[in-house]
Design an enzyme around this catalytic site. Structure first.
Site, PDB file in Angstrom:
ATOM      1  N   SER A  31      36.150 -41.403  54.194  1.00 14.88           N
ATOM      2  CA  SER A  31      35.098 -40.935  53.299  1.00 14.88           C
ATOM      3  C   SER A  31      34.577 -42.024  52.362  1.00 14.88           C
ATOM      4  CB  SER A  31      35.606 -39.744  52.484  1.00 14.88           C
ATOM      5  OG  SER A  31      36.794 -40.085  51.788  1.00 14.88           O
ATOM      6  N   ASP A  82      37.788 -51.210  55.339  1.00 14.10           N
ATOM      7  CA  ASP A  82      38.437 -49.952  55.705  1.00 14.10           C
ATOM      8  C   ASP A  82      39.025 -49.287  54.460  1.00 14.10           C
ATOM      9  OD1 ASP A  82      39.343 -47.875  57.268  1.00 14.10           O
ATOM     10  OD2 ASP A  82      40.499 -49.123  58.644  1.00 14.10           O
ATOM     11  N   ALA A  84      42.030 -46.557  52.714  1.00 15.32           N
ATOM     12  CA  ALA A  84      43.493 -46.473  52.766  1.00 15.32           C
ATOM     13  C   ALA A  84      43.923 -45.190  52.081  1.00 15.32           C
ATOM     14  CB  ALA A  84      44.125 -47.678  52.078  1.00 15.32           C
ATOM     15  N   GLU A 104      42.415 -48.762  63.910  1.00 11.21           N
ATOM     16  CA  GLU A 104      42.241 -49.502  62.647  1.00 11.21           C
ATOM     17  C   GLU A 104      43.159 -50.727  62.606  1.00 11.21           C
ATOM     18  OE1 GLU A 104      40.916 -45.796  59.714  1.00 11.21           O
ATOM     19  OE2 GLU A 104      43.014 -46.359  59.838  1.00 11.21           O
ATOM     20  N   LYS A 122      44.138 -44.196  44.768  1.00  9.58           N
ATOM     21  CA  LYS A 122      44.851 -44.767  45.917  1.00  9.58           C
ATOM     22  C   LYS A 122      45.929 -45.765  45.497  1.00  9.58           C
ATOM     23  CE  LYS A 122      42.429 -42.455  48.844  1.00  9.58           C
ATOM     24  NZ  LYS A 122      41.551 -42.896  49.882  1.00  9.58           N
TER      25      LYS A 122
HETATM   26  O1  DER Z   1      43.437 -44.958  56.881  1.00  7.64           O
HETATM   27  C1  DER Z   1      43.052 -43.789  56.839  1.00  7.64           C
HETATM   28  O2  DER Z   1      43.024 -43.051  57.810  1.00  7.64           O
HETATM   29  C2  DER Z   1      42.720 -43.240  55.542  1.00  7.64           C
HETATM   30  O3  DER Z   1      42.669 -41.872  55.593  1.00  7.64           O
HETATM   31  C3  DER Z   1      41.472 -43.813  55.047  1.00  7.64           C
HETATM   32  O4  DER Z   1      40.818 -44.545  55.998  1.00  7.64           O
HETATM   33  C4  DER Z   1      40.550 -42.741  54.541  1.00  7.64           C
HETATM   34  O5  DER Z   1      40.420 -42.866  53.229  1.00  7.64           O
HETATM   35  P1  DER Z   1      39.283 -42.143  52.415  1.00  7.64           P
HETATM   36  O6  DER Z   1      38.689 -41.079  53.257  1.00  7.64           O
HETATM   37  O7  DER Z   1      40.008 -41.558  51.250  1.00  7.64           O
HETATM   38  O8  DER Z   1      38.352 -43.229  52.055  1.00  7.64           O
END
Ligand code: DER
Length: 232
Positions: A31, A82, A84, A104, A122
């Site tokens: 997201s 990316d 996390a 990933e 996070k």
């Molecule tokens: O690594 C992942 O799959 C995490 O869920 C990440 O990519 C997604 O984080 P966010 O949706 O909170 O940005």
């Protein structure tokens, strides 16, 4: 826009500024990356010349919709952006609750530079403090694989969609492993890597060098203390 979305937008859009002509760009999933992709798409439509390497089918669909050219074949990536699930003070990560951890990690390991985007929520003192650790396993013998994971001191729960196991883009199952704060992440990563049914896990160690942390009012950058340990 909800406050948390604004923080994600700030981080995602700041990350898009790091992309330059001729780069092969890893396109993460999630997201926060969503806002990165919107801005990157806008820049591509204005003439930025890059190719993207999507880390999930969802990201691939959004990238196509946004007019981001995608690589036909690639061996190396200049920069990956990316999200996390957790970011520790060394910028080691738990990733993969979005279900795309294997792709990933393939892209992150091929990248010269890994930049992680997220919001303040996070940041953790120790990996495993809040998020389960996702572990992708092949369906064959998954219960036996889950038992091996359990023997490592984690509590694996298979992710389900309705009554059926959730399937990753690779057709595999996902174990969400409750660990509590992890003392020796590299040791745990090696142990998981040694289990035959494990395709991949969400410990992303020694990969990210920069984190862009968004808030409602802007962004701040965190850098990995002491650089990377690996030779890359
Ligand atoms: O690594 C992942 O799959 C995490 O869920 C990440 O990519 C997604 O984080 P966010 O949706 O909170 O940005």
């Amino acid at each position: 826009m909800a406050n948390s979305d604004e923080a994600k937008r700030q981080a995602g859009e700041r990350a898009a500024e790091l992309v330059a002509d001729d780069m092969v760009v890893g396109l993460g999933t999630g997201s926060t990356v969503y806002f990165f992709l919107l801005k990157l798409g806008e820049r591509c439509r204005q003439g930025l010349k890059i190719v993207g390497v999507p880390t999930s089918l969802a990201t691939e669909a959004l990238a196509r919709e946004q007019g981001i050219p995608l690589a036909d074949a690639w061996t190396a990536v200049d920069l990956v952006i990316d999200g996390a699930d957790e970011i520790d003070p060394h910028l080691d990560l738990i990733k993969g609750m979005g279900g795309a951890l294997v792709r990933e990690k393939i892209v992150a390991q091929a990248a010269s530079r890994v930049v992680v985007v997220g919001d303040e929520g996070k940041l953790v003192g120790a990996l495993g403090s809040r998020s389960p650790l996702p572990v992708e396993v092949i369906p064959f013998g998954w219960e036996a694989t889950a038992r091996r994971v359990l023997q490592l001191g984690m509590a694996p729960v298979i992710r389900r969609r309705a009554s059926e196991p959730y399937r990753t883009d690779n057709g595999n199952y996902l174990l969400e492993c409750h660990t509590g704060p992890i003392d020796h992440a590299a040791t745990l990563a090696a142990a998981l890597d040694g289990i035959a049914g494990v395709v991949g896990h969400g410990l992303f160690l020694d990969l990210a060098t920069t984190a862009i942390i968004g808030s409602e009012t802007g962004t701040r950058l965190l850098h990995r203390p002491g650089g990377l340990r690996r030779s890359a």
